[in-house]
Write an enzyme that holds these catalytic residues in place. Sequence first.
Site, short mmCIF file in Angstrom:
data_model
loop_
_atom_site.label_atom_id
_atom_site.label_comp_id
_atom_site.label_asym_id
_atom_site.label_seq_id
_atom_site.Cartn_x
_atom_site.Cartn_y
_atom_site.Cartn_z
CB THR A 138 -20.07 -84.18 -27.98
OG1 THR A 138 -21.18 -83.61 -28.66
CG2 THR A 138 -19.07 -84.60 -29.06
CG ASP A 139 -25.51 -84.48 -28.41
OD1 ASP A 139 -24.55 -83.72 -28.64
OD2 ASP A 139 -26.69 -84.06 -28.38
CD GLU A 140 -22.03 -81.04 -31.69
OE1 GLU A 140 -21.48 -80.85 -32.78
OE2 GLU A 140 -22.20 -80.14 -30.86
CE1 TYR A 163 -15.94 -80.78 -30.44
CE2 TYR A 163 -18.24 -80.94 -31.12
CZ TYR A 163 -17.27 -80.99 -30.12
OH TYR A 163 -17.64 -81.25 -28.82
CE LYS A 167 -15.18 -84.54 -27.73
NZ LYS A 167 -14.27 -84.22 -26.60
CG ASN A 193 -22.81 -78.89 -21.17
OD1 ASN A 193 -22.19 -79.05 -20.15
ND2 ASN A 193 -23.29 -79.92 -21.85
P1 NAD Z 1 -13.98 -75.08 -24.28
O1 NAD Z 1 -13.56 -74.83 -25.68
O2 NAD Z 1 -14.70 -74.03 -23.51
O3 NAD Z 1 -12.69 -75.47 -23.42
C1 NAD Z 1 -11.68 -76.32 -23.89
C2 NAD Z 1 -10.49 -76.20 -22.94
O4 NAD Z 1 -9.48 -77.12 -23.39
C3 NAD Z 1 -9.84 -74.81 -22.93
O5 NAD Z 1 -9.55 -74.43 -21.61
C4 NAD Z 1 -8.56 -75.00 -23.73
O6 NAD Z 1 -7.51 -74.13 -23.34
C5 NAD Z 1 -8.23 -76.46 -23.40
N1 NAD Z 1 -7.39 -77.09 -24.43
C6 NAD Z 1 -7.59 -77.06 -25.78
N2 NAD Z 1 -6.60 -77.74 -26.40
C7 NAD Z 1 -5.78 -78.22 -25.42
C8 NAD Z 1 -4.61 -79.01 -25.42
N3 NAD Z 1 -4.05 -79.42 -26.57
N4 NAD Z 1 -4.03 -79.33 -24.24
C9 NAD Z 1 -4.57 -78.89 -23.07
N5 NAD Z 1 -5.67 -78.13 -23.01
C10 NAD Z 1 -6.27 -77.80 -24.17
O7 NAD Z 1 -14.82 -76.42 -24.34
P2 NAD Z 1 -16.07 -76.89 -23.45
O8 NAD Z 1 -17.31 -76.38 -24.07
O9 NAD Z 1 -15.77 -76.61 -22.02
O10 NAD Z 1 -16.02 -78.46 -23.71
C11 NAD Z 1 -15.24 -79.31 -22.87
C12 NAD Z 1 -15.38 -80.75 -23.38
O11 NAD Z 1 -16.73 -81.15 -23.36
C13 NAD Z 1 -14.90 -80.93 -24.83
O12 NAD Z 1 -14.21 -82.16 -24.90
C14 NAD Z 1 -16.19 -80.97 -25.64
O13 NAD Z 1 -16.03 -81.77 -26.79
C15 NAD Z 1 -17.13 -81.62 -24.64
N6 NAD Z 1 -18.56 -81.28 -24.79
C16 NAD Z 1 -18.94 -79.97 -24.90
C17 NAD Z 1 -20.30 -79.65 -24.97
C18 NAD Z 1 -20.78 -78.22 -25.04
O14 NAD Z 1 -21.98 -77.99 -25.21
N7 NAD Z 1 -19.91 -77.22 -24.92
C19 NAD Z 1 -21.26 -80.68 -24.95
C20 NAD Z 1 -20.82 -82.01 -24.84
C21 NAD Z 1 -19.47 -82.29 -24.73
P1 TYD Z 2 -23.29 -74.06 -31.21
O1 TYD Z 2 -23.46 -73.30 -29.93
O2 TYD Z 2 -22.14 -73.74 -32.09
O3 TYD Z 2 -23.30 -75.61 -30.80
P2 TYD Z 2 -23.34 -76.93 -31.75
O4 TYD Z 2 -23.27 -76.55 -33.16
O5 TYD Z 2 -22.10 -77.65 -31.31
O6 TYD Z 2 -24.60 -77.62 -31.39
O7 TYD Z 2 -24.61 -73.89 -32.07
C1 TYD Z 2 -25.87 -74.30 -31.57
C2 TYD Z 2 -26.89 -74.08 -32.66
O8 TYD Z 2 -27.01 -72.68 -32.93
C3 TYD Z 2 -26.51 -74.72 -33.98
O9 TYD Z 2 -27.70 -75.19 -34.63
C4 TYD Z 2 -25.92 -73.58 -34.80
C5 TYD Z 2 -26.72 -72.38 -34.31
N1 TYD Z 2 -26.00 -71.09 -34.35
C6 TYD Z 2 -26.57 -69.98 -35.00
O10 TYD Z 2 -27.68 -70.07 -35.58
N2 TYD Z 2 -25.89 -68.81 -35.02
C7 TYD Z 2 -24.67 -68.66 -34.43
O11 TYD Z 2 -24.08 -67.55 -34.50
C8 TYD Z 2 -24.10 -69.79 -33.75
C9 TYD Z 2 -22.75 -69.67 -33.08
C10 TYD Z 2 -24.82 -70.97 -33.72
#
Ligand code: NAD
Ligand code: TYD
Length: 349
Positions: A138-140, A163, A167, A193
């Site tokens: 992640t970019d985070e 978190y 990562k 995303n």
């Molecule tokens: P999510 O929380 O929706 O899904 C995570 C999945 O991993 C779930 O299905 C969960 O059951 C599974 N999981 C958790 N712990 C596990 C374990 N110990 N063994 C096997 N499976 C396990 O997450 P997401 O938003 O789909 O993100 C997927 C990946 O992409 C993550 O690695 C996250 O860091 C990365 N990512 C997410 C975003 C975003 O905006 N959501 C952006 C950049 C990168």
């Molecule tokens: P989030 O979807 O948790 O992603 P991330 O923190 O990993 O970027 O949050 C996106 C942005 O929205 C972040 O600046 C926090 C803010 N946020 C709120 O203001 N209220 C909320 O209830 C949540 C879940 C997030």
Amino acid sequence: MRILVTGGCGFIGSNFIRYMLKKYDDYRIINLDKLTYAGNLENLKEFHQTTEIEAAGYQFIRGDICDASLVDRILAGSASHGPDSSQVEAIINFAAESHVDRSIEGPAVFFKTNILGTQVLLDAARKHNVKRYIQVSTDEVYGSLGKKGYFTETTPLAPNSPYSASKAGADLLVRSYYQTFCTPVVITRCSNNYGPYQFPEKLIPLMITNALADSSLPVYGDGLYTRDWVHTEDHSRAIDAVLHQGKDGQVYNIGGNCERTNLEVINTILEYLDKPETLIKFVSDRPGHDRRYAVDSSKITRELGWVPRYEFEEGMKITIKWYLDNKEWWEKIKNGEYLAYYKKMYGNR
Ligand code: NAD
Ligand code: TYD
């Protein structure tokens, strides 16, 4: 190609599996997922036709990436009863604890899954000579930007939440396996995303589903925090490009070139749903809240030809429509254990 996808029942993993199985008729995907609160078999309903007989080309195994013996058996071909037992050529690790707010409430599981789980997968990749290991990061990990500038692949890692620290720790492990053992790894770092099947704890699905219920929209701090939004299908296309053309040992940033403040995102949702701004409720801020993320994706564009296709307003329209059309999917989630989560996180905020 035979691929082990981990975390394929979550938001991004399930969209990726659907994208790949649609695009490549002859690919085989094993999905290893623990089914935590965020994992949902309904995200891949069409492939889970029955628990025994799954769609050709797809197999689900419920399990933990920290379980070294299970991961070893999968890569040895002895844990799968799927369409064929030939060698897994690639591992794509999506499995993670992924929500910043939960990492503030309880960091331990983040370090266990995100770091130790990654180490288990790397050891298995090494032992079984997997040809490509992709760490979905992640970019985070880069921390927070001021008003100007972008994250590049050489920006120093400076994570601010448990978190993002977990990562970043995993990314360093992945790098070390390349340097020490020549394990053929690649790291991708994508920005926020959005799209279908996102668990409604994250900003966009939370705001859409709350607005539909005429519930208040909790905005942290001043609401002027900025994220760079990417449609999840664009993320899938980027990982596909990295899988086939990425270079070992490299990091690829993925961004949408689409910065929006949280209030801008929320106003887009309110406008589309024709709901009043009075639903917005400013609440106390997230500790350690990163002010701004913005990704420079010129490397993946230059080297692999990837560019995002979704324009944000259009992507949001389609996404909001998906939540309108799939109420049953998110209502089931929001009426379950999520109720206790919501009360704990937002009750006294
Ligand atoms: P999510 O929380 O929706 O899904 C995570 C999945 O991993 C779930 O299905 C969960 O059951 C599974 N999981 C958790 N712990 C596990 C374990 N110990 N063994 C096997 N499976 C396990 O997450 P997401 O938003 O789909 O993100 C997927 C990946 O992409 C993550 O690695 C996250 O860091 C990365 N990512 C997410 C975003 C975003 O905006 N959501 C952006 C950049 C990168
Ligand atoms: P989030 O979807 O948790 O992603 P991330 O923190 O990993 O970027 O949050 C996106 C942005 O929205 C972040 O600046 C926090 C803010 N946020 C709120 O203001 N209220 C909320 O209830 C949540 C879940 C997030």
